[in-house]
Every structure is written in C-alpha cells, then in structure tokens.
Scaffold this active site. Sequence first.
Site, PDB file in Angstrom:
ATOM      1  N   PRO A   2       7.718  -4.990   3.743  1.00  0.00           N
ATOM      2  CA  PRO A   2       7.244  -5.905   2.701  1.00  0.00           C
ATOM      3  C   PRO A   2       6.521  -5.155   1.581  1.00  0.00           C
ATOM      4  O   PRO A   2       5.768  -4.208   1.833  1.00  0.00           O
ATOM      5  CB  PRO A   2       6.287  -6.830   3.454  1.00  0.00           C
ATOM      6  CG  PRO A   2       6.696  -6.734   4.880  1.00  0.00           C
ATOM      7  CD  PRO A   2       7.194  -5.338   5.066  1.00  0.00           C
ATOM      8  N   GLU A   3       6.768  -5.583   0.352  1.00  0.00           N
ATOM      9  CA  GLU A   3       6.086  -4.974  -0.779  1.00  0.00           C
ATOM     10  C   GLU A   3       4.779  -5.724  -1.048  1.00  0.00           C
ATOM     11  O   GLU A   3       4.476  -6.740  -0.412  1.00  0.00           O
ATOM     12  CB  GLU A   3       7.005  -4.943  -1.994  1.00  0.00           C
ATOM     13  CG  GLU A   3       8.315  -4.219  -1.652  1.00  0.00           C
ATOM     14  CD  GLU A   3       9.035  -3.616  -2.835  1.00  0.00           C
ATOM     15  OE1 GLU A   3       8.423  -3.435  -3.911  1.00  0.00           O
ATOM     16  OE2 GLU A   3      10.229  -3.290  -2.678  1.00  0.00           O
ATOM     17  N   LYS A  52      -0.236  -2.618   0.342  1.00  0.00           N
ATOM     18  CA  LYS A  52       0.526  -3.171   1.459  1.00  0.00           C
ATOM     19  C   LYS A  52      -0.353  -3.428   2.680  1.00  0.00           C
ATOM     20  O   LYS A  52       0.152  -3.581   3.793  1.00  0.00           O
ATOM     21  CB  LYS A  52       1.675  -2.227   1.822  1.00  0.00           C
ATOM     22  CG  LYS A  52       2.669  -2.022   0.686  1.00  0.00           C
ATOM     23  CD  LYS A  52       3.793  -1.081   1.082  1.00  0.00           C
ATOM     24  CE  LYS A  52       4.763  -0.880  -0.083  1.00  0.00           C
ATOM     25  NZ  LYS A  52       5.893   0.005   0.294  1.00  0.00           N
ATOM     26  N   ASN A 162      10.361  -0.100  -2.671  1.00  0.00           N
ATOM     27  CA  ASN A 162      11.641   0.407  -3.134  1.00  0.00           C
ATOM     28  C   ASN A 162      12.290  -0.477  -4.190  1.00  0.00           C
ATOM     29  O   ASN A 162      12.943   0.010  -5.108  1.00  0.00           O
ATOM     30  CB  ASN A 162      12.589   0.564  -1.935  1.00  0.00           C
ATOM     31  CG  ASN A 162      13.521   1.735  -2.102  1.00  0.00           C
ATOM     32  OD1 ASN A 162      13.282   2.616  -2.913  1.00  0.00           O
ATOM     33  ND2 ASN A 162      14.605   1.738  -1.356  1.00  0.00           N
ATOM     34  N   ARG A 258      14.192   7.381   1.486  1.00  0.00           N
ATOM     35  CA  ARG A 258      14.395   6.037   0.938  1.00  0.00           C
ATOM     36  C   ARG A 258      15.579   6.067  -0.029  1.00  0.00           C
ATOM     37  O   ARG A 258      15.818   7.069  -0.707  1.00  0.00           O
ATOM     38  CB  ARG A 258      13.144   5.547   0.199  1.00  0.00           C
ATOM     39  CG  ARG A 258      11.870   5.559   1.025  1.00  0.00           C
ATOM     40  CD  ARG A 258      11.903   4.585   2.184  1.00  0.00           C
ATOM     41  NE  ARG A 258      12.059   3.211   1.743  1.00  0.00           N
ATOM     42  CZ  ARG A 258      11.038   2.433   1.349  1.00  0.00           C
ATOM     43  NH1 ARG A 258       9.798   2.930   1.340  1.00  0.00           N
ATOM     44  NH2 ARG A 258      11.242   1.193   0.984  1.00  0.00           N
TER      45      ARG A 258
END
Length: 269
Positions: A2-3, A52, A162, A258
């Site tokens: 989760p961002e 986060k 991301n 990533r």
Amino acid sequence: MPEGHTLHRLARLHQRRFEGGPVAVSSPQGRFATEAARLDGVTLCEAQAYGKHLLHHYENGLTVHVHLGLYGTFVEHPLPVEEPVGQVRMRIVGADHVTDLRGPTACRILLAPEVAALQARLGPDPLRPDADPTAAWTRVSRSRASIAALLLDQSVLAGAGNVYRAEVLFRHGVPPMLPGSRLGRETWDAIWADLVLLMGEGVRSGRIDTVRPEHDPSVTGREPRRDRHGGEVYVYRRAGMPCLVCGETVLMRDLQGRKLYWCPACQAG
C-alpha cells in the site's frame, strides 16, 4: 505494498471509529498478546499516518506502530463481535466497530522516543501539513542516484510508492534514470506539488488516478483500465502498450527490485 494515501485513509477511518474512547485490544493469533494486554481498555487518543506507517496513540503514552508491508491488511466489521477468521494479529473493538489486522510486516508498541526516532528516519510526507519539501530537495539535489530510485527512498520522501513514482515522473516529462543532482529545483517543486495533489485525491477516493481530464476514457473513447489497483494511469503496468499521449511503446525495467515504467518519448528529457 500500500502507498501512503492508503495509510492516511486508514488513519482517518480509525480516528473516526475509535478516537476518544476506551477500546478492547486483543491478539487472537497470540503474537501480539502481551502488548495487547497493555492496551486493552485504554482510550485511543489519535490515529495518524506518516508515510507508509500507521500510528495509534493511546492515553497511557503507548503507541502501536503498524507497517502493512506486502501482505498486511485491515478488515473492518460492524458489531456484534464474531469469531476471528484467519490469523488476526491485532483486534480492536470500539463502541460500534471491530478492526482486525492480518499479516503486517510490523505491529509493535513504541514509546514516545521511539516514535520520534521512527519519524526522524523518514523523509517528508506530502500528505502531512508539517512536511518540508526543501528537506527532500536537499537530499535529492546532492545525490547521484536516479530520481526514480530517490522517489522510492522513504528516507528522502515518505509515502510515495511504485505507482506514484512512475506517474509523477511521466506527468513532468522526467527521464527516470536522471541523477537527482541534475534535476532542477523548479521541476522538483512541481513534482512535490503534484504528489500533494495526486496523493490527496487518493486519500479522498481510495484509488490512484493520475490521468489528466483530456486523456480520460470518457473523452478519448478508449477502454477504461481494468486492474486490481484501480484508477486511470499513464504508464504504470502498461509496458508494451502505446503511450496514451504520444503512442510510443511504454517501457519497463527492474530497478532495485521494483518494476519501473516510463515512456521513452514523453520522458526523453
């Protein structure tokens, strides 16, 4: 993972449901049982997010720090309380709601100095009113690392993940591998302002939308995006597909474990 907007949404939700009254805290799974016993029956004073990280501050001076990681999730239930399903690390029961936490990377109690140390390790969070974009710019402007890597470094900027990384670089035409030291201050200020706008909208809507009105499916006639993350985006998870703006093929590469997405034409620099 989760961002940051997701954690801020959770903080607001938990603030509304539990703040100002005593809560029942338990650990059906057992891994948080000792800590839960120190919180059971104590008033939850505030829930807040920093990047986060989710922080529940209790009246007795203790703070629960949660980092969801890749697999953590909160599940909300109305009362009455039912038997927990699955491996519930922490359960919070308030006046009319139950919140179950499953599978987090971190769920622990912190004292005030430890909370301060955690926040000191993080860069400014675009969703917090106390954020200082200059602090992030100082780190960016002195670094030879790529701006793509720097945007995911939580010690530089807290909360962006991301999706926001790929999208904000596209929206400002910045080559993702450009060294931070070669990024102009005006461009950085524009990126920061855009993150404040986009992530703030993510808090309100619960999804990540980065496409400008003129490129929305309702205007262009293209098919809406179908993805479990939801939202309309320019390049994220669109490798091999035509850019929504110029038609060039969107590229993807691995960067520090990533996936990085960009348009080689719109982000030529």
